[in-house]
Enzyme design. Structure first.
Site, PDB file in Angstrom:
ATOM      1  N   PHE A  10       0.860  -1.196   0.000  1.00 51.48           N
ATOM      2  CA  PHE A  10       0.000   0.000   0.000  1.00 51.48           C
ATOM      3  C   PHE A  10       0.893   1.242   0.000  1.00 51.48           C
ATOM      4  O   PHE A  10       0.757   2.135   0.806  1.00 51.48           O
ATOM      5  CB  PHE A  10      -0.940  -0.022   1.215  1.00 51.48           C
ATOM      6  CG  PHE A  10      -2.193   0.800   1.028  1.00 51.48           C
ATOM      7  CD1 PHE A  10      -3.166   0.415   0.125  1.00 51.48           C
ATOM      8  CD2 PHE A  10      -2.387   1.964   1.766  1.00 51.48           C
ATOM      9  CE1 PHE A  10      -4.328   1.174  -0.053  1.00 51.48           C
ATOM     10  CE2 PHE A  10      -3.541   2.728   1.603  1.00 51.48           C
ATOM     11  CZ  PHE A  10      -4.507   2.326   0.690  1.00 51.48           C
ATOM     12  N   ALA A  12       2.875   4.134  -2.814  1.00 46.68           N
ATOM     13  CA  ALA A  12       2.350   5.191  -3.690  1.00 46.68           C
ATOM     14  C   ALA A  12       1.320   4.633  -4.684  1.00 46.68           C
ATOM     15  O   ALA A  12       0.266   5.245  -4.904  1.00 46.68           O
ATOM     16  CB  ALA A  12       3.510   5.833  -4.451  1.00 46.68           C
ATOM     17  N   GLU A 152      -0.948  -4.598 -16.785  1.00 46.93           N
ATOM     18  CA  GLU A 152      -0.709  -3.413 -17.614  1.00 46.93           C
ATOM     19  C   GLU A 152       0.246  -2.430 -16.945  1.00 46.93           C
ATOM     20  O   GLU A 152       1.017  -1.730 -17.620  1.00 46.93           O
ATOM     21  CB  GLU A 152      -2.044  -2.712 -17.922  1.00 46.93           C
ATOM     22  CG  GLU A 152      -1.948  -1.488 -18.808  1.00 46.93           C
ATOM     23  CD  GLU A 152      -1.353  -1.789 -20.184  1.00 46.93           C
ATOM     24  OE1 GLU A 152      -2.015  -2.476 -20.966  1.00 46.93           O
ATOM     25  OE2 GLU A 152      -0.219  -1.355 -20.467  1.00 46.93           O
ATOM     26  N   VAL A 155       4.754  -1.887 -17.208  1.00 47.06           N
ATOM     27  CA  VAL A 155       5.559  -1.050 -18.106  1.00 47.06           C
ATOM     28  C   VAL A 155       4.753   0.202 -18.437  1.00 47.06           C
ATOM     29  O   VAL A 155       3.569   0.113 -18.783  1.00 47.06           O
ATOM     30  CB  VAL A 155       5.915  -1.795 -19.427  1.00 47.06           C
ATOM     31  CG1 VAL A 155       6.869  -0.944 -20.268  1.00 47.06           C
ATOM     32  CG2 VAL A 155       6.565  -3.147 -19.145  1.00 47.06           C
ATOM     33  N   GLY A 209       7.484   9.617  -5.683  1.00 48.43           N
ATOM     34  CA  GLY A 209       7.032   8.217  -5.776  1.00 48.43           C
ATOM     35  C   GLY A 209       7.393   7.570  -7.093  1.00 48.43           C
ATOM     36  O   GLY A 209       6.801   6.557  -7.476  1.00 48.43           O
ATOM     37  N   LYS A 227      11.973  -4.052 -17.650  1.00 51.96           N
ATOM     38  CA  LYS A 227      10.797  -3.746 -18.483  1.00 51.96           C
ATOM     39  C   LYS A 227      10.994  -4.193 -19.926  1.00 51.96           C
ATOM     40  O   LYS A 227      10.050  -4.660 -20.574  1.00 51.96           O
ATOM     41  CB  LYS A 227      10.491  -2.247 -18.401  1.00 51.96           C
ATOM     42  CG  LYS A 227       9.918  -1.855 -17.037  1.00 51.96           C
ATOM     43  CD  LYS A 227       9.912  -0.357 -16.859  1.00 51.96           C
ATOM     44  CE  LYS A 227       9.200   0.039 -15.578  1.00 51.96           C
ATOM     45  NZ  LYS A 227       9.498   1.426 -15.172  1.00 51.96           N
TER      46      LYS A 227
HETATM   47  N1  HSE Z   1      10.900   3.269 -10.787  1.00 57.22           N
HETATM   48  C1  HSE Z   1      10.051   3.121 -11.920  1.00 57.22           C
HETATM   49  C2  HSE Z   1      10.298   4.274 -12.890  1.00 57.22           C
HETATM   50  C3  HSE Z   1       8.628   3.090 -11.471  1.00 57.22           C
HETATM   51  O1  HSE Z   1      10.937   5.258 -12.490  1.00 57.22           O
HETATM   52  O2  HSE Z   1       9.903   4.196 -14.039  1.00 57.22           O
HETATM   53  C4  HSE Z   1       7.639   2.680 -12.528  1.00 57.22           C
HETATM   54  O3  HSE Z   1       7.844   1.359 -12.956  1.00 57.22           O
END
Ligand code: HSE
Length: 349
Positions: A10, A12, A152, A155, A209, A227
């Site tokens: 729980f 961001a 979803e 990425v 966040g 990713k």
């Molecule tokens: N830390 C990742 C970013 C969070 O900055 O893209 C989202 O996946």
């Protein structure tokens, strides 16, 4: 139809989703006949479970104080249940895995998702580890259990790059992928262009966040590599791991590198890419994450802040580019909502 949700994590993203569920409740019921209660929240420090539903404003208020244990008592509230109990409880209809990403062994999220499917619970994950490391197994488990499996948000946060590739571009073959898939590094490079020191920009990305719990994952390119492995798996059916990605992060890019590029009408961006390559036995997929100095005329050079962008190069209609928010609680919380609505469309009647 009303769904009973158990949320693992729980932070961001979890809070962003809960706020959307609260603020859009009437619209979701009217437009889609979709209603949902959060019946459980399980984090490293707190466990809250009530089959009648938890009060979202009180959950958010407690989370704002960084202390979910401050959530006030009410009838039927339990604070002593472990994640397994919450996930497998007969009242639970879907599990939202929003705990911290771990690209090493994906635990404990991987175990949570396996448990959910083995008890016929739908799953939405924004946790990237299980998709990067065990997508094939989990997708098979979901099919076997006739459960929804939504991912979803793994990425580009709430920007629907996976749905675009899987549904919108169904029938086209994606030959190559190129994009900005890490919001933190894009934010830092943008702030450095404006003269902010690297450490200060990183601290700001953490405050917003965007960053991973250990931001090394962002700045050394591991998150972008994770990713791009996910996209290789989902879009190309490739069996790559993060170790297979030719990976360089942004930590070697100095303030003067950024400023020199700007003076020359260029910008540094952390670019992630996939390319199919023919081999004697068939083909292989080359995956790369690396900073590139782009001319301002390159569409990726215009992506600012925590934004992301991706171009799918197809055999049928050429390049298709999607840009949007890539990180942050609200944007990624929206991915959870979009997945739940997709679940509702498929299983709601
Ligand atoms: N830390 C990742 C970013 C969070 O900055 O893209 C989202 O996946």
């Amino acid at each position: 139809m009303t769904y009973n949700l158990v949320m693992i994590g729980f932070g961001a993203v979890g809070q962003g989703f809960a706020a959307l569920l609260q603020n859009k409740a009437a619209e979701l019921a009217d437009r889609y006949g979709f209603q949902a209660k959060i019946i459980g929240v399980y984090t490293r420090r707190a466990s809250l479970f009530c089959p009648d539903g938890l009060a979202i404003p009180a959950l958010l208020a407690a989370a704002q104080q960084n202390d979910l244990t401050a959530y006030a008592d009410h009838a039927n509230l339990r604070r002593d249940l472990n994640a397994h109990y919450q996930i497998t409880h007969p009242a639970t209809s879907a599990v939202i895995e929003a705990s911290l990403t771990n690209y090493v062994d994906a635990e404990p999220a991987l175990g949570h998702i396996r448990t959910a499917f083995s008890h016929s619970k739908h799953v939405v994950t924004v946790n990237k580890g299980p998709i990067a490391l065990a997508y094939g197994e989990l997708a098979a488990n979901a099919r076997r259990s006739k459960c929804f499996f939504g991912y979803e948000g793994v990425v580009m946060g709430g920007t629907p790059c996976i749905r675009l590739a899987e549904a919108g571009l169904a029938g086209a073959r994606i030959e190559a992928v190129r994009g900005i898939v890490n919001g933190t590094t894009n934010f830092i490079l943008g702030k450095m262009e404006a003269g902010m020191a690297y450490a200060e920009a990183l601290a700001e990305a953490q405050r917003l966040g965007y960053a991973e719990a250990d931001p090394t994952a962002d700045v050394e390119g591991f998150d972008a590599a994770g990713k791009i492995v996910i996209l290789a798996t989902l879009l190309f059916g490739a069996k790559l791991t993060v170790a297979d990605v030719d990976r360089t992060g942004i930590t070697q890019i100095s303030m003067s590198d950024v400023q020199n590029a700007l003076a020359a009408g260029q910008r540094w961006k952390l670019i992630a890419s996939l390319q199919r390559e023919k081999t004697e036995n068939g083909e292989r997929v080359l995956a790369k994450v690396s900073p590139e100095r782009l001319p301002l005329s390159d569409p990726l050079a215009g992506i600012g802040g925590g934004g992301n962008a991706i171009t799918y190069l197809t055999d049928t209609i050429g390049g298709v580019t999607l840009t949007g928010a890539g990180a942050g609680g609200k944007a990624t919380g929206f991915a959870v909502l979009a997945d739940l609505l997709a679940m509702h469309a498929r299983y709601g009647n």
